[in-house]
Design a protein around this motif. Sequence first.
Motif, short mmCIF file in Angstrom:
data_model
loop_
_atom_site.label_atom_id
_atom_site.label_comp_id
_atom_site.label_asym_id
_atom_site.label_seq_id
_atom_site.Cartn_x
_atom_site.Cartn_y
_atom_site.Cartn_z
N GLU A 495 -1.11 3.22 -2.95
CA GLU A 495 -0.89 4.79 -3.36
C GLU A 495 0.09 4.39 -4.36
OE1 GLU A 495 0.48 7.29 -0.41
OE2 GLU A 495 -1.59 7.49 0.62
N ARG A 496 1.02 3.71 -4.32
CA ARG A 496 2.03 3.52 -5.50
C ARG A 496 1.58 2.70 -6.60
NH1 ARG A 496 7.24 3.89 -2.77
NH2 ARG A 496 7.21 5.74 -1.88
N ASP A 498 -1.65 2.77 -7.42
CA ASP A 498 -2.65 3.66 -8.04
C ASP A 498 -1.73 4.57 -9.02
OD1 ASP A 498 -4.67 2.44 -7.03
OD2 ASP A 498 -5.02 4.13 -5.40
N GLN A 499 -0.47 4.86 -8.67
CA GLN A 499 0.24 5.64 -9.40
C GLN A 499 0.73 4.96 -10.53
OE1 GLN A 499 3.49 7.09 -6.92
NE2 GLN A 499 2.06 8.23 -5.65
N ALA A 500 1.30 3.57 -10.34
CA ALA A 500 1.82 2.68 -11.44
C ALA A 500 0.47 2.32 -12.35
CB ALA A 500 2.09 1.47 -10.80
N ALA A 502 -1.93 4.51 -13.27
CA ALA A 502 -2.12 5.73 -14.09
C ALA A 502 -1.00 5.84 -15.07
CB ALA A 502 -2.11 6.84 -12.92
N MET A 503 0.26 5.37 -14.64
CA MET A 503 1.12 5.22 -15.70
C MET A 503 0.84 4.30 -16.87
SD MET A 503 3.27 7.88 -15.06
CE MET A 503 4.40 7.68 -16.24
N THR A 552 8.85 -0.59 -5.71
CA THR A 552 8.36 -0.35 -4.20
C THR A 552 8.29 -1.88 -3.54
OG1 THR A 552 6.98 1.35 -4.98
CG2 THR A 552 6.26 0.29 -3.00
N TYR A 614 -6.33 -2.11 -8.83
CA TYR A 614 -5.51 -2.65 -7.62
C TYR A 614 -6.27 -4.06 -7.19
CZ TYR A 614 -3.81 -3.15 -2.68
OH TYR A 614 -3.49 -3.38 -1.72
#
Length: 911
Positions: A495-496, A498-500, A502-503, A552, A614
Amino acid sequence: MRRVSAYRIPSIQRIVRAFGASGSRRYFRPGQSVLLLNVLVIVAIAATSGLTIWDNRQAALDEHQNEMKSMGVVLAEQTSRYVQVIDLTLRDVQSRIAQLNVTTPADFQRQLGTQQIHSYLAERLVNVPQADAIVLNNADGLVVNWSRDWPVARVESSDRDFYKYFKGHNDPDVFVGSLSKNRGTGELSLFIVRRINGPDGGFLGMVLAVVDIKNLIDFYQAAGSRSKEAVTLLRRDGTMLIRYPNPESAIGVKLPQRSPWYLRVAEGGGNYVTPGVLDGTRSLVSVHPLAEYPLVVDVLTEEADVFAQWHKGAVHTAIFAATGGLAFSCLFWMLARQFRRQAEQNASLELGHQQFNAVLNNITQGVCFFDGEKRLMLWNQRWTEIYNLPSHAARIGRTLREIISYRVAAGSDPEAIPDYLVWQDQLAATARPTTHTVALKNGRFISICYQRMHDGGWVATHEDITERQQAEASIAFMARHDALTRLPNRVLFRERMDQAIAMAGRGTEFAVICFDLDNFKQVNDTLGHPVGDGLLMAVSDRLRTCVREVDTLARLGGDEFAIIQVGVQQPNDAESLANRIIAAFREPFDVDGHQVMAGASIGVTIAPGDSVSYETLMRDADIALYLAKTEGRGTVRFFEPEMDARIHMRRMLELDLRNAIARSEFELYYQPLVSLIANRVIGFEALLRWHHPVRGLVSPLDFIPVAEETGLIVAIGEWVLRTACVQAETWPDDLSVAVNLSAVQFKHGDIITTIEAALAASGLRASRLELEITESALLRDTPGTLAVLHQLRAMGIDVALDDFGTGYSSLSYLHSFPFSKIKIDQSFVRDLLTNKGSMSIVQAVTSLGKSLGIKTIAEGVETLQQLNTLRDKGCTEVQGYLFSRPRPASELPLLMKRLQQIDEVGNLASV
């Protein structure tokens, strides 16, 4: 648990109004108005009671389902561990049998029917308290050996379901036999079985663990002794194995194919209602398949037990409702008939008020009613208990502000609501019923249901849901964190990531750093898994000091860790973090009194520069990590695109290497070994060459490491031994052959059996065979390797220590085992005339060999000057290009003829 429904609020409002306006005639008109009001009240009470009963029934069902699910999850996990301990022992016995090289049923009977195997099985049984016996059956179902008394009794199992299954199925997985009487003890037992195959995959027999069900019954009894649940262990085909209580009732029972049980198993677990397979009693079933084994744990509760408490509560609720309805009916009837008799009216009102309080104070939720001026008008005891209010705090007419001040003093005011009065006004202005969960400063969580009144007041129910909230929070945390280290697990890491990613699409780069611990398996094997777990926790604590809060840090599994480093401006940022980690690992870890060294190898990839998904990022980081480990542990490697090509080339090399023997692509070359004492050739060293159909001649430096890493060196080494012995048998009797052995062959191969087979097949005398090993073979398992070496010397085979001086060069090896030769590495011979250090090492080794009575042989001799110097230093044997390059076997007759024509060893340079 009984609940107060929001539909009850209008009834409370009307009743309070009635009690508060006893002097008003408009509420007590005779005739039809009183009758209509009475009917409405009874309907409201009946509707509220019905909704409450139904709500409580669903709550009882949910509660039992959750309890059964929790119990089933625990039992399934414990059962899996229970079976896993037995299965590991069965696997160990399989491995032992494979090492004995049993190929035929006759071999099976002969080698496994010995008292030595009986003692081995008894020793293995000591480590498996769950099992009653470990048994070896042959292909006919007869017992060959077991862990019980010696000699072995004749017991036949050919009619057992596990024998019939493995007789017709070449299944590598474990099989659990049906519950039946043990023919050895007469007790009801389960049979956990694995098939034993020959090298060709043929059926040779079985190894099984006999489990006395008393052990399992005690295990399930401990889980179900404090509840009414029944526990059943089944196979995935629906066959019941064990049931607690009444285990005998499960013998031979199989669930019908139409049962919803099979669908729940396919879905990975769930609940369903069964009419009762064994006794016809309707029951609620919670199904929990085991992930690793073909077993399913069912937890059953009779439907009558599920709703027993609810039925009592429903009866009580109905009684309360009937009592309330009767009371109100009597009240209205008395008001209509005796309107003028004020005293009797007051008595009736007081009686109704007492009955109402009895109902109000017997519900589990707290209830309070405030009027339009925010003054307390009605409450129950549970409401004061929830907020720890003193007895004098709850009084009719208390303002909401005063109540809040008491709650602040008691520490039960809301934690995250700065102005509670303003928030309360906003809720009171909402026409529809609302429910909110409020966290209090004392750590409790309260669920509040509000209902606004037409005069601006409100009525609310309050329920303490702290335990439920904490359980949900714990479950949510464990779903995304590692239970041992409390670090994010693979789910949260994904999840982290995927967030990274996106950023990163907005121009923010980040780095993915993967690493694992060097030699972690050695810590587990030598110090035990508790120390290994302690090391992982200590590593996690130290890693936390290396990363920032915005990064993370996760444990992906085993000794694998990964970091998402955000805000990376340049690769140096990731390199600095990686170097900090390596520096942090230089200090030993103190784990339970053990000083443990744990280095780290690190692979790094940068996003979005290298990858943008990922899967790709993790693959690239793993590739970099792999190269970091192969190029030297405790290093950092950044992913580079050409690494893909290197990994691909290595995989292609591995695939080709697997087929090289079958395609006859290997060939042995031989280099002469010359005695400086006898001045003649005394033998040849066998050197492996690979003629690849596309690559041409592949260097051993390229394919030997791959063969050792993949384990293919065992099969290749067997071919080299067989071929060298066959070819050496054609030479003159005074010539020997030297063969190199890998450390992997000592660890994974049956080297003694391989050598015996090679000598027997070729007819070569053992004294003509010389084996060369390196110090790495001794480092891996010194006691075990030395035992093998002593067996080889007992057979008459010479053993040489190769490359002495390039590794640890421990003199303890020379003391522990009488090597026949010490081989001086060519790196020292090459610099012999130009490097004083090399000269000193050669002098020291030859002197050491002379004092210990061990021959010394120098390899890589290319010049006469080197030869003469080695002779002067006392070296007894040499080999190198000075005499001959390695030659194929077909050229050896001519080479030996030419070497025999030369009288002086010094003149061998002309060959």
